[in-house]
Design an enzyme around this catalytic site. Structure first.
Site, PDB file in Angstrom:
ATOM      1  N   GLY A   1       2.340   2.289  10.955  1.00 25.38           N
ATOM      2  CA  GLY A   1       3.391   3.301  10.863  1.00 25.38           C
ATOM      3  C   GLY A   1       4.067   3.636  12.184  1.00 25.38           C
ATOM      4  O   GLY A   1       4.809   4.615  12.267  1.00 25.38           O
TER       5      GLY A   1
ATOM      6  N   GLY B   1       2.598  -1.078   4.417  1.00 21.00           N
ATOM      7  CA  GLY B   1       2.659   0.333   4.033  1.00 21.00           C
ATOM      8  C   GLY B   1       4.107   0.786   3.900  1.00 21.00           C
ATOM      9  O   GLY B   1       4.763   0.541   2.883  1.00 21.00           O
ATOM     10  N   GLY B   2       4.645   1.399   4.946  1.00 22.46           N
ATOM     11  CA  GLY B   2       5.976   2.014   4.908  1.00 22.46           C
ATOM     12  C   GLY B   2       7.057   1.127   4.297  1.00 22.46           C
ATOM     13  O   GLY B   2       7.803   1.571   3.401  1.00 22.46           O
TER      14      GLY B   2
ATOM     15  N   GLU C   1      -5.711  -4.684  10.730  1.00 23.83           N
ATOM     16  CA  GLU C   1      -4.710  -3.642  10.917  1.00 23.83           C
ATOM     17  C   GLU C   1      -5.027  -2.842  12.184  1.00 23.83           C
ATOM     18  O   GLU C   1      -5.830  -1.885  12.132  1.00 23.83           O
ATOM     19  CB  GLU C   1      -4.713  -2.681   9.721  1.00 23.83           C
TER      20      GLU C   1
ATOM     21  N   SER D   1       3.163  -2.003  10.569  1.00 25.15           N
ATOM     22  CA  SER D   1       4.602  -2.041  10.854  1.00 25.15           C
ATOM     23  C   SER D   1       5.279  -3.370  10.511  1.00 25.15           C
ATOM     24  O   SER D   1       6.221  -3.787  11.198  1.00 25.15           O
ATOM     25  CB  SER D   1       4.857  -1.672  12.324  1.00 25.15           C
TER      26      SER D   1
ATOM     27  N   ASN E   1       0.864  -1.183   0.000  1.00 27.24           N
ATOM     28  CA  ASN E   1       0.000   0.000   0.000  1.00 27.24           C
ATOM     29  C   ASN E   1       0.900   1.232   0.000  1.00 27.24           C
ATOM     30  O   ASN E   1       1.464   1.585   1.034  1.00 27.24           O
ATOM     31  CB  ASN E   1      -0.894  -0.022   1.258  1.00 27.24           C
TER      32      ASN E   1
ATOM     33  N   LYS F   1       0.078   4.287  -0.465  1.00 23.51           N
ATOM     34  CA  LYS F   1      -0.588   5.499   0.037  1.00 23.51           C
ATOM     35  C   LYS F   1      -0.316   6.692  -0.890  1.00 23.51           C
ATOM     36  O   LYS F   1      -0.218   6.497  -2.103  1.00 23.51           O
ATOM     37  CB  LYS F   1      -0.146   5.793   1.473  1.00 23.51           C
TER      38      LYS F   1
ATOM     39  N   HIS G   1      -9.747   1.333   4.689  1.00 20.46           N
ATOM     40  CA  HIS G   1      -8.470   1.515   5.408  1.00 20.46           C
ATOM     41  C   HIS G   1      -8.687   2.531   6.533  1.00 20.46           C
ATOM     42  O   HIS G   1      -9.471   3.477   6.385  1.00 20.46           O
ATOM     43  CB  HIS G   1      -7.401   2.010   4.427  1.00 20.46           C
TER      44      HIS G   1
ATOM     45  N   GLU H   1      -7.052   4.945   7.513  1.00 20.74           N
ATOM     46  CA  GLU H   1      -6.821   6.352   7.141  1.00 20.74           C
ATOM     47  C   GLU H   1      -8.036   6.929   6.417  1.00 20.74           C
ATOM     48  O   GLU H   1      -8.322   8.120   6.531  1.00 20.74           O
ATOM     49  CB  GLU H   1      -5.546   6.466   6.276  1.00 20.74           C
TER      50      GLU H   1
HETATM   51  C1  PEP Z   1      -1.045   0.361   6.192  1.00 22.05           C
HETATM   52  O1  PEP Z   1      -1.239   1.562   6.283  1.00 22.05           O
HETATM   53  O2  PEP Z   1      -1.836  -0.363   5.559  1.00 22.05           O
HETATM   54  C2  PEP Z   1       0.131  -0.189   6.845  1.00 22.05           C
HETATM   55  C3  PEP Z   1       0.119  -1.441   7.150  1.00 22.05           C
HETATM   56  O3  PEP Z   1       1.139   0.689   7.098  1.00 22.05           O
HETATM   57  P1  PEP Z   1       2.558   0.363   7.784  1.00 22.05           P
HETATM   58  O4  PEP Z   1       3.068  -0.922   7.175  1.00 22.05           O
HETATM   59  O5  PEP Z   1       3.428   1.536   7.426  1.00 22.05           O
HETATM   60  O6  PEP Z   1       2.329   0.236   9.231  1.00 22.05           O
END
Ligand code: PEP
Length: 249
Positions: free
Chosen positions: A170, A229-230, A164, A208, A8, A10, A94, A96
């Protein structure tokens, strides 16, 4: 294998980023199984990403779709358009989107229906906040989110769920892998018992995930994969996570 590892991106990326990402990913990916991998870039870059990943087998999806099919919704993208472009999946709900765009479970339910109608695999994101987690309300919160999102879905719908925890996204913090495993088991049991005709393809963990914690997560029976994500923004890091996944799953 169906989709199991989703990047993802973003609100990140550029033409140069996409080229660099693909170069780093393919240099470090040590397996031939790309079928379980999906990338959700910013939608504007779908065409370019498709060029840089070629016919590798990596699926491309989107981070969101609109809750109506067409009409007066300036700035939105519909499930029909996504299907038209050959995208195979969409993240839906999600945290966010829930937090910054006030998405309700009702809106999320409509998006799930439209995704299914257009053969776009929905990846329903659910998760508890830090406060809910501290109050030990995680199971109740997740059950509520599942019920509200799935209750209007047709019996023959399919979906992937991504668990999640909002506080893990994050933040570098993750729940203990055994705890995640038992939450995933609960999610599978709830969907199976309340919505027996819905085809739940897999339950992914997100929050994370990195190449350092990937093996402890993928060693768990009910963690079928991950939404990342990150760490997915670095092609090399994402390839390393995928390599661990392919060793353990
Ligand atoms: C996400 O936003 O879907 C996510 C899992 O982010 P991160 O891996 O950065 O925690």
């Amino acid at each position: 294998m169906p989709l199991r590892l989703i990047a993802n991106w973003k609100l990140n990326g550029s033409l140069e980023f996409n080229d660099q990402w693909a170069e780093n990913f393919f240099k470090n990916f040590s397996n031939s199984n790309l079928k379980s991998i999906g990338i959700a870039p910013a939608s504007l870059y779908i065409d370019h990403i498709r060029k840089v990943i070629g016919d590798s087998g990596i699926e491309i999806g989107v981070q969101n779709i609109c809750d109506v099919e067409s009409g007066a919704r300036t700035g939105e993208i519909s499930a029909t358009m996504i299907k038209d472009l050959g995208c195979k999946f969409s993240l839906i709900g999600h945290s966010e989107r829930r937090i910054f765009f006030n998405e309700s479970n009702q809106t999320i339910s409509k998006k799930l229906i439209l995704a299914n109608n257009n053969s776009v695999m929905p990846i329903l994101c659910i998760g508890e906040s830090a406060e809910e987690n501290e109050r030990n309300d995680t199971h109740d919160v997740l059950k509520f989110q599942i019920d509200e999102a799935l209750k209007d879905l047709f019996e023959a719908s399919s979906l992937i769920i991504a668990y999640e925890p909002v506080w893990a996204i994050g933040s570098g913090k993750i729940p203990n892998p055994e705890e995640i495993n038992s939450v995933h088991k609960m999610i599978k049991d709830v969907v199976q018992s309340r919505f027996p005709k819905i085809d739940l393809k897999s339950v992914l963990y997100g929050g994370s995930v990195s190449s350092e914690n990937a093996s402890s997560l993928f060693a768990q029976e009910h963690i079928d994969g991950a939404l990342i994500g990150g760490a997915s923004l670095d092609g090399k890091e994402f390839a390393q996570i995928a390599n661990v996944f392919n060793e353990l799953k």
